[in-house]
Design a protein around this motif. Structure first.
Motif, PDB file in Angstrom:
ATOM      1  N   GLN B   1      -1.584  -6.657  16.181  1.00 39.62           N
ATOM      2  CA  GLN B   1      -1.689  -6.197  17.598  1.00 39.62           C
ATOM      3  C   GLN B   1      -1.248  -5.036  17.867  1.00 39.62           C
ATOM      4  OE1 GLN B   1      -3.823  -7.826  19.906  1.00 39.62           O
ATOM      5  NE2 GLN B   1      -2.633  -7.521  21.801  1.00 39.62           N
ATOM      6  N   GLN B   3       0.707  -2.337  20.022  1.00 43.77           N
ATOM      7  CA  GLN B   3       1.651  -2.159  21.274  1.00 43.77           C
ATOM      8  C   GLN B   3       1.912  -0.868  21.678  1.00 43.77           C
ATOM      9  OE1 GLN B   3       4.834  -5.027  20.289  1.00 43.77           O
ATOM     10  NE2 GLN B   3       3.515  -6.434  21.667  1.00 43.77           N
ATOM     11  N   GLN B   5       4.416   1.567  23.953  1.00 45.95           N
ATOM     12  CA  GLN B   5       5.587   1.847  24.998  1.00 45.95           C
ATOM     13  C   GLN B   5       5.877   3.120  25.426  1.00 45.95           C
ATOM     14  OE1 GLN B   5       8.204  -1.185  25.410  1.00 45.95           O
ATOM     15  NE2 GLN B   5       8.654   0.334  26.947  1.00 45.95           N
ATOM     16  N   SER B  25       3.057   0.819  18.080  1.00 47.12           N
ATOM     17  CA  SER B  25       3.300  -0.047  17.144  1.00 47.12           C
ATOM     18  C   SER B  25       2.212  -0.828  16.555  1.00 47.12           C
ATOM     19  CB  SER B  25       4.529  -1.007  17.268  1.00 47.12           C
ATOM     20  OG  SER B  25       4.411  -1.550  18.474  1.00 47.12           O
ATOM     21  N   TYR B 109      -5.989  -1.419  25.405  1.00 40.84           N
ATOM     22  CA  TYR B 109      -4.471  -1.517  25.058  1.00 40.84           C
ATOM     23  C   TYR B 109      -3.847  -0.340  25.776  1.00 40.84           C
ATOM     24  CZ  TYR B 109      -5.730  -4.130  21.046  1.00 40.84           C
ATOM     25  OH  TYR B 109      -6.309  -5.220  20.344  1.00 40.84           O
ATOM     26  N   GLY B 111       0.218   0.794  27.838  1.00 40.96           N
ATOM     27  CA  GLY B 111       1.913   0.483  27.621  1.00 40.96           C
ATOM     28  C   GLY B 111       1.902  -0.445  28.908  1.00 40.96           C
ATOM     29  N   GLN B 112       3.071  -0.760  29.005  1.00 37.32           N
ATOM     30  CA  GLN B 112       3.574  -1.440  30.348  1.00 37.32           C
ATOM     31  C   GLN B 112       3.801  -0.530  31.441  1.00 37.32           C
ATOM     32  OE1 GLN B 112       5.814  -0.530  28.114  1.00 37.32           O
ATOM     33  NE2 GLN B 112       7.749   0.143  29.256  1.00 37.32           N
TER      34      GLN B 112
END
Lengths: 107, 120
Positions: B1, B3, B5, B25, B109, B111-112
């Motif tokens: 998955q 990710q 950041q 990642s 996808y 990031g936050q």
């Protein structure tokens, strides 16, 4: 640039309601449109792409339709977790552009 | 998955240069399949696409920001970065990094997000 218009900016609805959110493009974009859901303090979450393809893991109460310049996101039966802001995005050309968003609020 | 950041200073003074990094990642920024994007959202407002970098280093920027933006990639750290020069209060926003495959593909996808405030 391709402009995307979402109207209304705010929509009041109740749990169980059928909700439709329109998105209009300033020029034809075939079916190159995506929908995202955003909750406060969170990144947008992809719901639908290619105008009507449901992203994996997204509940089937969400659906998308349209092509060319007119698109719609439909929530068949609004759930408490669906109160959020919804954005459309065109994927036809650069720069990528988003609609200004429609906030779905509790009636 | 996969990710993503974001990281950055949080606060930048007017006229200075904003620098943000996105660490990836579960996937490689050197992959030939993906475009690595930056998007921003001023407080209480909508989303604005800033630009992308492709693994070979080619870039594409929003014309509204093109004169001030540079996106670069560091394969050794599996990161890509955003620099925005001559910032003003109008650049205060949450900055997101995101991945797509180009070719009419959406941002699967994200990031936050990281809030960057421009203030003296």
């Amino acid at each position: 640039d391709i402009q995307l218009t979402q109207s209304p900016s705010f929509l009041s609805a109740s749990v169980g309601d059928r909700v439709t959110i329109p998105c209009r493009a300033s020029q034809g974009i075939s079916r190159y449109l995506a929908w995202y859901q955003q909750k406060p303090g969170k990144a947008p979450k992809l719901l639908i792409y290619s105008a009507s393809t449901l992203q994996s893991g997204v509940p089937s109460r969400f659906s998308g339709s349209g092509s060319g310049t007119e698109f719609t996101l439909t929530i068949s039966s609004l759930q408490p977790e669906d109160f959020a802001t919804y954005y459309c995005q065109q994927l036809n050309s650069y720069p990528r552009t988003f609609g200004q968003g429609t906030k779905v609020e509790i009636k | 998955q996969v990710q993503l950041q974001e990281s950055g200073p949080g606060l930048v003074k007017p006229s200075e240069t904003l620098s943000l990094t996105c660490t990836v990642s579960g996937g490689s920024v050197s992959s030939g399949s993906y475009y690595w994007n930056w998007i921003r959202q001023p407080p209480g407002k909508g989303l604005e696409w800033i630009g992308y970098i492709y693994y070979r280093g080619s870039t594409n920027y929003n014309p509204s920001l093109k004169s001030r933006v540079t996106i670069s990639v560091d394969p050794s750290k599996n990161q890509f970065s955003l620099q925005l020069t001559s910032v003003t209060a109008a650049d205060t926003a949450v900055y997101y990094c995101a991945r797509d495959t180009g070719y009419g593909d959406p941002f699967h996808y994200w990031g936050q997000g990281t809030l960057l405030t421009v203030s003296s």
